[in-house]
Design a protein around this motif. Structure first.
Motif: not given
Ligand code: ARG
Length: 587
Positions: A146-153, A375-381, A341-350
């Motif tokens: 609702l608030l505008g995020d792109k969300v994958l469940g 580093g599998i999850s980048p710092e900013k994630q 897998m998520r970071n590789t296939e779906l892009g790095v989610a915030d």
């Protein structure tokens, strides 16, 4: 909020005129009898500018531009009180009723979020422990969207663990798999009933039969290594199980974008282990591959009383075990591989958020730390575990059946339907399964989401299901009532003109309701939305008890009422939609 921005602009412009360059902010009033909005900033600003606070507030108010929207007043000791004028109340309502978002503002900074909130396990029946994740997760997904995020469940099925080997082995002993292993008979159809018997039987047996447990471990590894026929049988079990899981989630009004399971992360297990090993993080301990994840303030040895005592630790944080002595991978490993897998296939989610039982806090700490260190999850994630409490019975202990068994989800759904049907009968409304299910699910979800996420709560069906008071069915009922009025009239929605205090209360409730979406977003909790939606519904009830809408003779007034009704309906529907509640036609 836009209305706060408008008020702040008046105050800030006026203060600039008197040489005070501050960013004053306002909040809803603590004393609704006195004013709608207040500004408390004069105390701090006066200090900074060496002025008397009351004097400063007075000077600001004297310099505010004349306008028809707000009345500014100074109140002792140094508040600026703001009243919304009737002209503005009317404007707000007319604007919100024509706005698709009803005055709720989307975020400018849109995030990409993956929400992991299913967790159902293949071959095992869903039970009460699986209820909160989909309820909370689904509503957070809807809120963020609702608030505008792109969300994958993502459902993240538990489809790669020991329960697979156990179930398959039990089916084997039950003679169901003779076709595969003894080349006897024809290919069996594996049914849900078979699984419902096999898993509990196997699960009990593994606790008393060491050989059976060992064999199940081996079978699990065969499945994980895709050895035939183990793997083919596994896929069959999974298919039957997933169709049942989908059905249950669907009945709860819960849906996922991704139907991945732990098994889908399997191709990433070796890649993840390689990354971790290359960073020099992993070592062998007792034949297992482990990574230390403790911080300095963890694993502090507690002095032993006796030499024979086992060593205990303050803030224990055991190493994460990534591979067992026999090569089997664990829950931690698949969760790490899933992030890769998520970071590789779906892009790095915030953010990746996990709506999972609070008792798994240690597990997620381990997973997150390994992912950050490697580093599998980048710092900013951001990796976030939203840990929820347990659903208890009235005795304050985990809700169980009379014979102490865990309650199956199917039984809960039936309980909800039965209770809602009783209510409908008492109301003289036609009972259909669909209506009863909608009401039952509303009772459950509202009952759950109006509690703090991390705390346990008591499953009190009688209270959750009441058609009066702070409940899901009451909110549904309010909407059903408005719909039935709006269905009776021709859709002549005139300009809304505020007339009396009860109408003002409704608009105030709507402004507060609009403001809580951001609070819920920040807190990752729907509590304030549940509360504010209820306040709106009850302010509407007060209005409705004292106004005749359909029989109002003054046409302009009637059309104004209808617009107000439509606005209230839209705002309640928006809130209910986020909570995950559907509204039946009748109740
Ligand atoms: N299947 C797990 C269980 O029943 C829950 C999975 C939660 N999600 C996750 N990514 N670990 O406990």
């Amino acid at each position: 909020m836009k209305i706060f921005d408008e008020i702040e602009k008046y105050i800030n412009d006026a203060s600039k005129k008197i040489g005070v360059d501050e960013n004053f902010s306002v909040t809803f009033s603590n004393m609704p009898k006195l004013c709608d909005v207040q500004c408390n900033g004069c105390f701090a600003a006066a200090k900074k500018y060496g002025k008397n606070p009351f004097q400063l507030a007075t000077e600001i108010v004297e310099n505010i531009d004349q306008n028809e929207d707000f009345i500014f007043e100074v109140a002792k000791p140094a508040f600026i009180n703001v009243k919304i004028t009737d002209a503005k109340f009317s404007k707000i309502a007319n604007e919100f009723v024509n706005d698709e978002m009803g005055g709720v503002e989307k975020h400018k900074d849109k995030k990409f979020v993956i929400l992991d909130y299913g967790g159902a396990n293949i071959a095992k029946a869903l039970h009460i422990g699986h209820l909160r994740a989909p309820i909370i997760g689904e509503s957070l997904k809807r809120l963020y969207r609702l608030l505008g995020d792109k969300v994958l469940g993502d459902v993240h099925l538990g489809d790669w663990g020991l329960q697979m080997g156990l179930t398959e082995l039990q089916l084997y002993y039950d003679g169901v798999l003779d076709y595969y292993f003894k080349k006897k008979g024809k290919e069996p159809t594996i049914t849900l009933d078979m699984l419902n018997v096999a898993y509990p039987k196997a699960s009990a047996r593994k606790n008393v039969d060491e050989d059976f447990k060992k064999q199940a471990d081996e079978w699990t590894i065969h499945i994980q290594q895709k050895v035939e026929p183990y793997y083919t049988i596994y896929k069959k079990i999974k298919e039957v199980s997933v169709s049942q899981i989908k059905k249950h989630y669907h009945e709860l009004g819960v849906d996922f974008d991704l139907w991945y399971g732990e098994s889908d992360a399997d191709p990433y297990v070796d890649k993840a282990l390689k990354i971790i090993e290359e960073k020099g993080l992993a070592y062998i301990s007792d034949g297992a591959l482990v990574v230390d994840v403790a911080n300095e303030d963890e694993n502090i040895p507690i002095k032993k009383e006796n030499d024979e005592d086992v060593q205990r630790y303050k803030n224990p944080m055991p190493p994460a075990i990534l591979k067992k002595y026999n090569g089997g991978v664990l829950y931690v490993t698949t969760d790490i591989a899933t992030i890769l897998m998520r970071n590789t296939e779906l892009g790095v989610a915030d953010r990746i958020e996990y709506v999972v039982d609070g008792r798994q806090a240690m597990h997620f700490k381990q997973v997150f730390r390994v992912c950050k260190k490697s580093g599998i999850s980048p710092e900013k994630q951001e990796l976030i575990h939203i840990g929820f409490g347990t659903i208890n019975g009235k005795d304050g202990k985990p809700f169980k059946t009379r014979d102490g068994e865990t309650i199956k989800l199917e039984d809960i759904i039936n309980m909800l339907i039965n209770k809602a049907s009783e209510k409908l009968i008492a109301n003289g409304t036609e009972v259909t399964r669909d209506t009863a299910l909608k009401i039952g699910v509303a009772a459950l979800k509202f009952g759950d989401l109006s509690n703090t996420v991390e705390k346990d709560y008591i499953f009190d069906l009688e209270r959750f299901m009441a058609f009066e008071g702070k409940t899901g069915p009451y909110l549904q009922y309010t909407v059903v009532r408005i719909n039935s009025i709006l269905n009776k009239v021709e859709e002549n929605f005139g300009e809304f003109v505020v007339n009396d205090e009860e109408e003002r209360e409704i608009i105030r409730a709507i402004l507060r309701l609009n403001s809580v979406y951001d609070i819920c977003y920040r807190d990752k909790s729907l509590v304030s939305l549940c509360n504010s939606a209820y306040v709106l519904a009850s302010s509407f009830s007060t209005f409705y008890n004292n106004h005749k809408v359909i029989s109002e003779p003054d046409l302009k007034k009637k059309e104004s009422y209808l617009t107000l009704l439509k606005l209230v309906r839209n705002k309640l529907m928006q809130a209910l939609n986020v909570i995950g509640i559907d509204v039946p036609e009748k109740m």
